[in-house]
Design a protein around this motif. Sequence first.
Motif, PDB file in Angstrom:
ATOM      1  N   TRP A   1      44.197  76.679 -33.953  1.00 49.79           N
ATOM      2  CA  TRP A   1      45.544  77.261 -33.160  1.00 49.79           C
ATOM      3  C   TRP A   1      45.386  78.986 -32.645  1.00 49.79           C
ATOM      4  O   TRP A   1      46.431  79.063 -31.833  1.00 49.79           O
ATOM      5  CB  TRP A   1      46.237  77.334 -34.658  1.00 49.79           C
ATOM      6  CG  TRP A   1      47.708  78.509 -34.748  1.00 49.79           C
ATOM      7  CD1 TRP A   1      47.653  79.407 -35.366  1.00 49.79           C
ATOM      8  CD2 TRP A   1      48.578  78.352 -33.736  1.00 49.79           C
ATOM      9  NE1 TRP A   1      48.875  80.097 -35.722  1.00 49.79           N
ATOM     10  CE2 TRP A   1      49.432  79.192 -34.279  1.00 49.79           C
ATOM     11  CE3 TRP A   1      48.954  77.287 -33.067  1.00 49.79           C
ATOM     12  CZ2 TRP A   1      50.444  79.751 -33.710  1.00 49.79           C
ATOM     13  CZ3 TRP A   1      50.537  77.956 -32.363  1.00 49.79           C
ATOM     14  CH2 TRP A   1      51.580  79.271 -32.951  1.00 49.79           C
ATOM     15  N   GLU A   2      45.092  79.330 -33.619  1.00 52.44           N
ATOM     16  CA  GLU A   2      44.709  80.976 -33.071  1.00 52.44           C
ATOM     17  C   GLU A   2      43.808  81.162 -31.574  1.00 52.44           C
ATOM     18  O   GLU A   2      44.211  82.090 -31.508  1.00 52.44           O
ATOM     19  CB  GLU A   2      43.836  82.058 -33.929  1.00 52.44           C
ATOM     20  CG  GLU A   2      44.593  81.853 -35.414  1.00 52.44           C
ATOM     21  CD  GLU A   2      43.999  83.048 -36.654  1.00 52.44           C
ATOM     22  OE1 GLU A   2      42.571  83.612 -35.753  1.00 52.44           O
ATOM     23  OE2 GLU A   2      43.863  82.542 -37.652  1.00 52.44           O
TER      24      GLU A   2
ATOM     25  N   ARG B   1      52.263  74.937 -31.866  1.00 54.55           N
ATOM     26  CA  ARG B   1      53.348  75.201 -32.960  1.00 54.55           C
ATOM     27  C   ARG B   1      53.588  73.920 -33.550  1.00 54.55           C
ATOM     28  O   ARG B   1      54.237  74.134 -34.883  1.00 54.55           O
ATOM     29  CB  ARG B   1      54.556  76.345 -32.626  1.00 54.55           C
ATOM     30  CG  ARG B   1      53.939  77.758 -31.715  1.00 54.55           C
ATOM     31  CD  ARG B   1      55.308  78.364 -31.556  1.00 54.55           C
ATOM     32  NE  ARG B   1      56.713  78.756 -33.007  1.00 54.55           N
ATOM     33  CZ  ARG B   1      57.963  79.024 -32.737  1.00 54.55           C
ATOM     34  NH1 ARG B   1      58.262  79.311 -31.461  1.00 54.55           N
ATOM     35  NH2 ARG B   1      58.151  79.377 -33.569  1.00 54.55           N
ATOM     36  N   LEU B   2      53.910  73.135 -32.710  1.00 58.45           N
ATOM     37  CA  LEU B   2      54.894  71.670 -33.575  1.00 58.45           C
ATOM     38  C   LEU B   2      53.888  70.788 -34.551  1.00 58.45           C
ATOM     39  O   LEU B   2      54.278  70.475 -35.959  1.00 58.45           O
ATOM     40  CB  LEU B   2      55.576  70.947 -32.244  1.00 58.45           C
ATOM     41  CG  LEU B   2      55.656  69.546 -32.818  1.00 58.45           C
ATOM     42  CD1 LEU B   2      57.218  69.835 -32.908  1.00 58.45           C
ATOM     43  CD2 LEU B   2      56.072  69.052 -31.723  1.00 58.45           C
ATOM     44  N   VAL B   3      52.649  71.584 -33.232  1.00 59.00           N
ATOM     45  CA  VAL B   3      51.779  70.446 -35.161  1.00 59.00           C
ATOM     46  C   VAL B   3      50.787  71.288 -35.318  1.00 59.00           C
ATOM     47  O   VAL B   3      49.920  71.135 -36.429  1.00 59.00           O
ATOM     48  CB  VAL B   3      50.934  69.372 -33.679  1.00 59.00           C
ATOM     49  CG1 VAL B   3      52.053  68.493 -33.796  1.00 59.00           C
ATOM     50  CG2 VAL B   3      49.860  70.410 -32.973  1.00 59.00           C
ATOM     51  N   ARG B   4      51.498  72.560 -36.036  1.00 65.41           N
ATOM     52  CA  ARG B   4      50.504  73.389 -36.525  1.00 65.41           C
ATOM     53  C   ARG B   4      50.243  72.843 -37.781  1.00 65.41           C
ATOM     54  O   ARG B   4      48.727  72.844 -38.176  1.00 65.41           O
ATOM     55  CB  ARG B   4      51.463  74.230 -36.553  1.00 65.41           C
ATOM     56  CG  ARG B   4      50.789  75.426 -37.059  1.00 65.41           C
ATOM     57  CD  ARG B   4      51.359  77.095 -36.831  1.00 65.41           C
ATOM     58  NE  ARG B   4      50.166  77.913 -37.821  1.00 65.41           N
ATOM     59  CZ  ARG B   4      50.531  79.278 -37.283  1.00 65.41           C
ATOM     60  NH1 ARG B   4      52.538  79.615 -37.124  1.00 65.41           N
ATOM     61  NH2 ARG B   4      50.438  80.222 -38.201  1.00 65.41           N
ATOM     62  N   THR B   5      50.514  72.382 -38.796  1.00 69.82           N
ATOM     63  CA  THR B   5      50.271  71.813 -39.912  1.00 69.82           C
ATOM     64  C   THR B   5      48.626  70.932 -39.457  1.00 69.82           C
ATOM     65  O   THR B   5      47.889  70.567 -40.491  1.00 69.82           O
ATOM     66  CB  THR B   5      51.139  71.117 -40.545  1.00 69.82           C
ATOM     67  OG1 THR B   5      51.539  70.187 -39.916  1.00 69.82           O
ATOM     68  CG2 THR B   5      51.551  72.251 -41.064  1.00 69.82           C
TER      69      THR B   5
ATOM     70  N   ASN C   1      46.865  80.085 -29.768  1.00 69.15           N
ATOM     71  CA  ASN C   1      47.939  81.438 -29.744  1.00 69.15           C
ATOM     72  C   ASN C   1      47.143  82.072 -28.719  1.00 69.15           C
ATOM     73  O   ASN C   1      47.532  83.301 -28.037  1.00 69.15           O
ATOM     74  CB  ASN C   1      47.640  82.021 -30.852  1.00 69.15           C
ATOM     75  CG  ASN C   1      49.722  82.590 -30.841  1.00 69.15           C
ATOM     76  OD1 ASN C   1      50.364  82.126 -30.044  1.00 69.15           O
ATOM     77  ND2 ASN C   1      49.410  84.001 -32.174  1.00 69.15           N
TER      78      ASN C   1
ATOM     79  N   ARG D   1      50.987  75.574 -25.871  1.00 61.24           N
ATOM     80  CA  ARG D   1      51.329  76.031 -27.271  1.00 61.24           C
ATOM     81  C   ARG D   1      52.769  75.840 -27.939  1.00 61.24           C
ATOM     82  O   ARG D   1      52.433  75.610 -29.096  1.00 61.24           O
ATOM     83  CB  ARG D   1      51.601  78.022 -27.008  1.00 61.24           C
ATOM     84  CG  ARG D   1      50.941  78.722 -28.080  1.00 61.24           C
ATOM     85  CD  ARG D   1      53.039  79.034 -28.465  1.00 61.24           C
ATOM     86  NE  ARG D   1      52.108  80.270 -29.095  1.00 61.24           N
ATOM     87  CZ  ARG D   1      53.465  80.962 -29.642  1.00 61.24           C
ATOM     88  NH1 ARG D   1      54.481  80.509 -29.699  1.00 61.24           N
ATOM     89  NH2 ARG D   1      53.564  81.996 -30.612  1.00 61.24           N
ATOM     90  N   SER D   2      53.499  75.256 -27.035  1.00 62.25           N
ATOM     91  CA  SER D   2      54.559  75.369 -27.825  1.00 62.25           C
ATOM     92  C   SER D   2      54.290  73.825 -28.811  1.00 62.25           C
ATOM     93  O   SER D   2      54.901  73.341 -29.658  1.00 62.25           O
ATOM     94  CB  SER D   2      56.148  74.868 -27.788  1.00 62.25           C
ATOM     95  OG  SER D   2      55.795  74.261 -26.206  1.00 62.25           O
TER      96      SER D   2
END
Lengths: 313, 476
Positions: free
Chosen positions: A106-107, A95-99, A110, A91-92
Motif C-alpha cells: 500500500w505504501e 484504497r478500496l482493497v487496502r485490507t 501511495n 491507487r484508488s
Amino acid sequence: MLGKTAGGLFWMFRYLERCENTSRLVEAGWRIALTRTGDTESEWESVINTAGIRPLYDEKYDDFEASHVINFLLRDADNPSSVLSSINVARSNARLVRTALSAEVWEAVNEYWMAMKTVLARPVSERNLAPILAEIRNKTAVVRGMLHGTMLRNDIYNFCRMGTFVERADNTARILDVKYYVLLPSASFVGSSMDNTQWENILRSVSAQRAFSWLHGGEITPAAIADFLIMDRRMPCSLAFCYDKIRENLYHLEGDYGIRQSSQDLADTLCAKFNGREVAAIFEDGLHEFLETSIRDTAHLASLIEQDFRFYG
Amino acid sequence: MDTKPSFFDEMFEGTELPRQPYSRYNDWFVGEDAKELRKKSAEAEAFFRRIGITFNVYGQQDADERLIPFDIVPRIIAAREWQRLEQGIEQRVRAINAFLHDIYHRQEILRAGRLPREIIARNEAFLPQMIGLNPPGGVYTHVVGTDLVRTGENEFYVLEDNARTPSGVSYMLENRETMLQMFPELFTQLKVRPVSSYPQNLRRSLSDCAPPAFNGDRPVVAVLTPGIHNSAYFEHAFLADQMGAELVESHDLRIVDGRVAMRTTLGYQAIDVIYRRIDDEYLDPLNFNPNSLLGVPGIMDVYRAGGITIANAPGTGIADDKALYSYMPDIVEFYTGEKSILQNVPTWRCSEPDSLKYVLENLKDLVVKEVHGSGGYGMLVGPAASKRELARFEKKLRARPSNYIAQPTLALSTVPIMTKKGLAPRHVDLRPFVLVSPNRVQITPGGLTRVALKEGSLVVNSSQGGGTKDTWVLGD
C-alpha cells in the motif's frame, strides 16, 4: 475474499502494468525522435495507435508532435490510460482493497501516486522526460518488489498477478500488431536501416533488446522477434509467458477454492495454442489475424475471470 | 478575571514549572534542539501522507485528501488521574446501556418521572423499531467515544457521550505509531501504557456479541462503510485491516437464507457481526430512509430474528442526544444507584421558559448548540461572536427554542503545541474509546486528544481547523 476485493486487486495491477508499458512506449518513441532515424511523426502516430487511444487523441490534436504525444500519454486527464490517470485508478483501487494489501505494498503505491502527482503536475519537457520515465519504471518496480517480498501466496496474490499478465499480454499483442507490417517479409525493405531501427524499437518498447541479443546474437530478424515475443516462454512479456502465468494462477485458485471455473478452460486452450507451433506457421496463417485473435482472446479471458470470481455481482 | 480568563495548563504550572506528569518529558524536552524538533514535525506530516492517513472533505470531489495536523508534544495523563476517569467513564457507559435497554422495553425511568416523556416521544433518535428487541449479548453501545474536557487539576466534564459511531480511533493508534517512530527514546524513559491492542480488543468484544444464528468456531465480522468517498474511509479500512475483518459496502451485501451475506469470490458467505459506520437512518431502506443506497434492505428483519449483530445497535442515538444530555446525572443515578463520578457541564434547556430567558440575557457568555448538530456546525460561541452573529442567533433561539441548549463557556485546559516560536498553549479535549461486551467494559488507556491550533480558539473539531496529539497515560 470479497468479489469486489478480487476485482480491485486485479484492476489495480492492470493499471500499474499499464503505467509501465506506457512509459516504455514513450521511451521507444523518444528514441526514434532522438536518433532521427525514421519518420518521427509517423512513429509517434504508431505509439498512439499502440496505446489504443487514437480516437481520444484525434479529438484533441491533429498532428503528432512529440510534446503533444508525450504529454497526452503521460499526464493528460482526458486520456484514461495516461500514466497519471492510470496511477490514480491504481491507487484508488488500492484504497478500496487496502485490507488485502500488506502495508508495504500500500505504501509503495501511495508513494508512487504522490510522486506522480508532483512530477506530472506540469507539462513534461524534453529535458526532464528521461528522469520522469526512469522514476515511473522505478516506482513500479518498488510496488512489484513489495508484492513479491511481503505478500502471502494466496488468492489475493493470484488476482494481482492475473491483472498484471492480462494487461501485459494485451500490450505485447498490440505492440506487435501495430508494427506487424515491418515484420512481414518484404523484399524491398529487408536489410535496410529503416527496418533494423523499427525492429529494434519493437524490442525496446518491451525492454527486451538485451535479452534478445543474448539469445540471438546480433542478428535481428522479423521471425526471431516474433518468435521471441509470441512463443518464447522464457521472455516475461511474451504472449506464451503471460498466458502461462494466468493459467498457473487460475490453477492455484482452483486448488484454493476447490472449484474449476470456465476461465480455466479458456486459459488451457490459449496456452495449448503455443505448444509445438512454429512461428513460420503463424506468418503463413497471417500474423495480423493471429494478433487480433490474441487481443480478443485476452479480453474474453479477462471477462470470464471477472464473472467466475464475482467481481461485480 | 472577567476580561481575560486564566486557563489551566496541563504541562506547566505558571510559566516554567512542569507539573508532575510532565516532569520527565520536560527534562527531555529542554535537552532537545528546537530546530530539530520542528524538523520532526515536518517528518511526521510526510509519514502521515505516505501511510495515507487522510480524510476527504465532503462536497469537494476533486479536492485533495486532507491531513489532520499532528502536534508532536504529547498530552500526558497521570496514572491516578486516569484511574478516576476510567471509573467515571465505565459508570456512565454502563448507565447508558441500562438506559437504552429500559427505554426500548419497560421505560421505568419515564414511569418513575425522572425523565419527561416528551423528550423521548418527540425525538427522532428514538427508534420505535427497536422497542422490545433484545440485541445479542444485551449490548447496545459496543463502541463509545466519551468526549471529556478539563478545567482544572481534578475537574473533568463530559461534553458528549458519542454512543452512535464515534470516529477517530485510527488517529489514536497512528499518532502513537508516529511517536514511537520519531521519539523511541522517550518510550524507554517514560512508562506509557500501550494502546495498540485496541483492534484485537474490538474484534474480541464484537465476537463476544455474536448473534443466536452464529454457528462456527469464529464469528465472521465485517466493517460496513459508506465507501471510498466517505470522510472517514481511511479509518474504516484501517480498522477492518487491523481486526482481520472484511470491509464491505452495501452492494457487497444481500440477505441470503435469513442471514446477511457478503459476495465473495466463492459465492455468498454469512456475516455474524457487522460493525457499521453508517447512520441508523441509512441502515435499511426497507425499515428506515427508503432512499438510502448505503444500507442493506431487510437487515432489520434479520436483526430482529437473531441472524446478525449490528454494532452499535440501531437507536442508541437517543442516549447521546443533546436534549437528553442535561439529564445524564439523573440517568446515571437511576440505573447505578450511585452519584455520577464524572460531572456534566451545566446546561440550560432553552425549551424551558426560565432557561430561555437566562440564555437570551447572557448570550455573549454562553455556548449555544443545536440539539441535533454535530461536528461544531450550527454552534454559537458567545464570547467569540460578533454583535451581528449574536443578534442572528437570538432570532433563531426565539423562533425554535426547543432546538437549542446552552452551556457556560468552559475554561478548557491547554497543553502546549510546537510552534515556530517554541511551545505555546492551546485548548484541548479528550476522546477515550470504550468497548462494551456482555461481561466487561474496556477503556483503552489514552484516546484522541484534539487541539485547537488557533491561538485562543476553543473549537477543536478537525473540520474547523483542529489538530491532534498523542495521548499518554502513564503507568504507575
